[in-house]
Scaffold this active site. Structure first.
Site, mmCIF file in Angstrom:
data_model
loop_
_atom_site.group_PDB
_atom_site.id
_atom_site.type_symbol
_atom_site.label_atom_id
_atom_site.label_comp_id
_atom_site.label_asym_id
_atom_site.label_seq_id
_atom_site.Cartn_x
_atom_site.Cartn_y
_atom_site.Cartn_z
ATOM 1 C CG ASP A 161 -10.800 -0.736 5.131
ATOM 2 O OD1 ASP A 161 -11.131 -1.202 6.235
ATOM 3 O OD2 ASP A 161 -9.664 -0.219 4.960
ATOM 4 C CG ASP A 206 -7.878 2.449 0.780
ATOM 5 O OD1 ASP A 206 -9.031 2.927 0.864
ATOM 6 O OD2 ASP A 206 -7.291 1.918 1.747
ATOM 7 C CE LYS A 257 -4.026 3.875 2.359
ATOM 8 N NZ LYS A 257 -5.271 3.374 2.984
ATOM 9 C CD GLU A 306 -8.983 -0.689 0.864
ATOM 10 O OE1 GLU A 306 -8.029 -0.910 0.090
ATOM 11 O OE2 GLU A 306 -8.866 -0.791 2.095
ATOM 12 C CE LYS A 309 -4.829 0.194 0.396
ATOM 13 N NZ LYS A 309 -5.490 -0.563 1.494
ATOM 14 C CB SER A 338 -0.885 -0.032 1.247
ATOM 15 O OG SER A 338 -1.660 1.138 1.343
ATOM 16 N N GLY A 387 -4.535 -4.297 6.046
ATOM 17 C CA GLY A 387 -3.442 -4.085 6.989
ATOM 18 C C GLY A 387 -3.604 -2.755 7.691
ATOM 19 C CE LYS A 435 -7.633 -2.251 6.768
ATOM 20 N NZ LYS A 435 -7.723 -0.763 6.832
HETATM 21 O O1 OSB Z 1 -7.279 1.891 4.732
HETATM 22 O O2 OSB Z 1 -6.249 0.088 4.380
HETATM 23 C C1 OSB Z 1 -6.304 1.177 4.947
HETATM 24 C C2 OSB Z 1 -3.095 1.796 6.959
HETATM 25 C C3 OSB Z 1 -3.607 2.448 8.055
HETATM 26 C C4 OSB Z 1 -4.963 2.707 8.115
HETATM 27 C C5 OSB Z 1 -5.795 2.308 7.078
HETATM 28 C C6 OSB Z 1 -5.299 1.634 5.973
HETATM 29 C C7 OSB Z 1 -3.914 1.410 5.899
HETATM 30 C C8 OSB Z 1 -3.246 0.798 4.756
HETATM 31 C C9 OSB Z 1 -1.911 0.158 5.038
HETATM 32 O O3 OSB Z 1 -3.650 0.882 3.623
HETATM 33 C C10 OSB Z 1 -1.839 -1.280 4.763
HETATM 34 C C11 OSB Z 1 -0.618 -1.930 5.383
HETATM 35 O O4 OSB Z 1 -0.630 -2.267 6.580
HETATM 36 O O5 OSB Z 1 0.368 -2.091 4.667
HETATM 37 MG MG MG Z 2 -8.477 0.792 3.370
#
Ligand code: OSB
Ligand code: MG
Length: 378
Positions: free
Chosen positions: A243, A193, A167, A218, A165, A139, A295, A267
């Site tokens: 999510d 995401d 953001k 996402e 992924k 991510s 994650g 999660k």
């Molecule tokens: O939205 O998936 C998410 C990290 C912190 C809070 C929310 C998210 C995330 C990630 C990181 O996308 C995923 C990872 O742990 O590598």
């Molecule tokens: Mg997410």
């Protein structure tokens, strides 16, 4: 197994690179760890759980200090009063406390780890893992420039990650995807995401992402907007994944029945634990809806049980479970997760979560530690 006491430990760990999302930037993790000290058939045994809440209530309403507070004042007294001996009984003992699922999940994880260690059984076996390695992705947060994003994605693909992924937020969405496809090609898995940064007025922008062959988008809309999401599923070619919205099994069930998502992100912390996560996986598998493992920038303590869960057969898309080196200079476990050349990570197979906590490293990053005895319930 008899639970004698529970230690709550706060640790502070810097991330190797800042992680920016539509809701804010994380430069370090301030994590609550739960350590259950118990007596099993063969003597003392302990178990560890990691709470995934962030320092501030920006991803969801939970945050680390609130998790610690609710655990001390409301969860541990109920755990002790119910004389819980099995992880299967944790959720029931804590049920009357509303919400706080990340805090509850950490308590359950620690009890489960202790119970499985006492029994010499791995989390992977207990949850029903069917594979030894799971495909994983990275991510990538919002970066200063699109050039930075392309270079970072190229580096992770070189390292062997199975998908990328990205953001996104309004103003950082279509162009970053266009450049990634233009410069790195079409034959790698790409997904985005939004962390709830869009609304129904943004459908045209979201539809513009259809041309990039994304695996999924996402959480485009805020947590509560389930009906808007149903309309979005119809409007986009890109599969829509939820999510933040999926706060528990009941909401997941509603989303499945309403057709409000094409894909579900699981999660364990968000939904109250690995046992709830497993049941949610089973429900999605039965409904024919693909799931993948999310994650929360976990340490090795949180990542190990996630790998076990992600080894269940319904997890058909690569997880947000990257190698320890993607997050930390020094992880707090003695066997940090490493990426295999084929874009997978091995599922720990030792007793409990299958990794050992490095107590020296842990001591060096601990900010507070408190011990709570079962004999002193209020
Ligand atoms: O939205 O998936 C998410 C990290 C912190 C809070 C929310 C998210 C995330 C990630 C990181 O996308 C995923 C990872 O742990 O590598
Ligand atoms: Mg997410």
């Amino acid at each position: 197994m008899d639970i004698g006491s529970v230690e709550l430990r706060r640790i502070e760990l810097p991330l190797v690179t800042p992680f920016q999302t539509s809701f804010g930037t994380w430069t370090f993790r301030d994590i609550l760890l739960v350590r259950v000290l118990a007596t099993g058939p063969d003597g003392p045994v302990e178990g560890w759980g990691e709470c995934v809440a962030g320092t501030q209530p920006l991803y969801s309403s939970e945050y680390t200090s609130a998790a610690e507070d609710v655990t001390v004042d409301h969860l541990l007294p109920r755990l002790f009063a119910a004389r819980v001996r099995h992880a299967d009984d944790v959720a029931g003992a804590l049920e009357e406390v509303r919400g706080h699922r990340m805090a509850k999940a950490a308590v359950e994880a620690a009890v489960l780890d202790a119970e499985l260690r006492a029994a010499g059984r791995s989390m992977a076996d207990h949850l029903g893992a069917t594979v030894d390695r799971v495909p994983v992705g990275v991510s990538i947060g919002i970066l200063p420039t699109i050039d930075d994003l392309v270079a970072t994605a190229a580096r992770h693909l070189d390292e062997g990650y199975a998908r990328i992924k990205v953001k996104i937020k309004p103003g950082w969405d279509v162009e970053p995807c266009r450049r990634l496809r233009a410069e790195l090609g079409d034959d790698f898995g790409l997904q985005v995401d939004a962390n709830a940064a869009y609304g129904p007025g943004d459908v045209d922008t979201l539809r513009a992402l259809d041309e990039f062959g994304l695996l999924l988008i996402e959480q485009p809309y805020p947590e509560e907007r389930i009906v808007d999401n149903i309309e979005l599923v119809q409007a986009l070619q890109t599969p829509v994944c939820l999510d933040e919205t999926i706060v528990d099994e009941a909401v997941c069930d509603d989303v499945l029945r309403l057709g409000a998502a094409d894909v579900i992100n699981i999660k364990p912390g968000r939904v109250g634990g690995h046992l709830a996560g497993k049941r949610m996986h089973d429900a999605c598998l039965a409904a024919g809806v693909p799931v993948w493992h999310g994650g929360m920038l976990e340490t090795g303590i949180g990542r190990a049980p996630n790998l076990a869960l992600a080894a269940l057969p319904g997890f058909t898309l690569p997880g947000d479970i990257s190698a320890a080196a993607r997050y930390w200079e020094t992880d707090v476990v003695t066997e940090p997760a490493v990426l295999e050349p084929d874009g997978t990570i091995r599922v720990p197979r030792g007793p409990g979560i299958g990794v050992e906590v490095d107590l020296d490293v842990l001591a060096s990053v601990t900010t507070t530690a408190t011990l709570h005895h079962a004999g002193f319930t209020r």
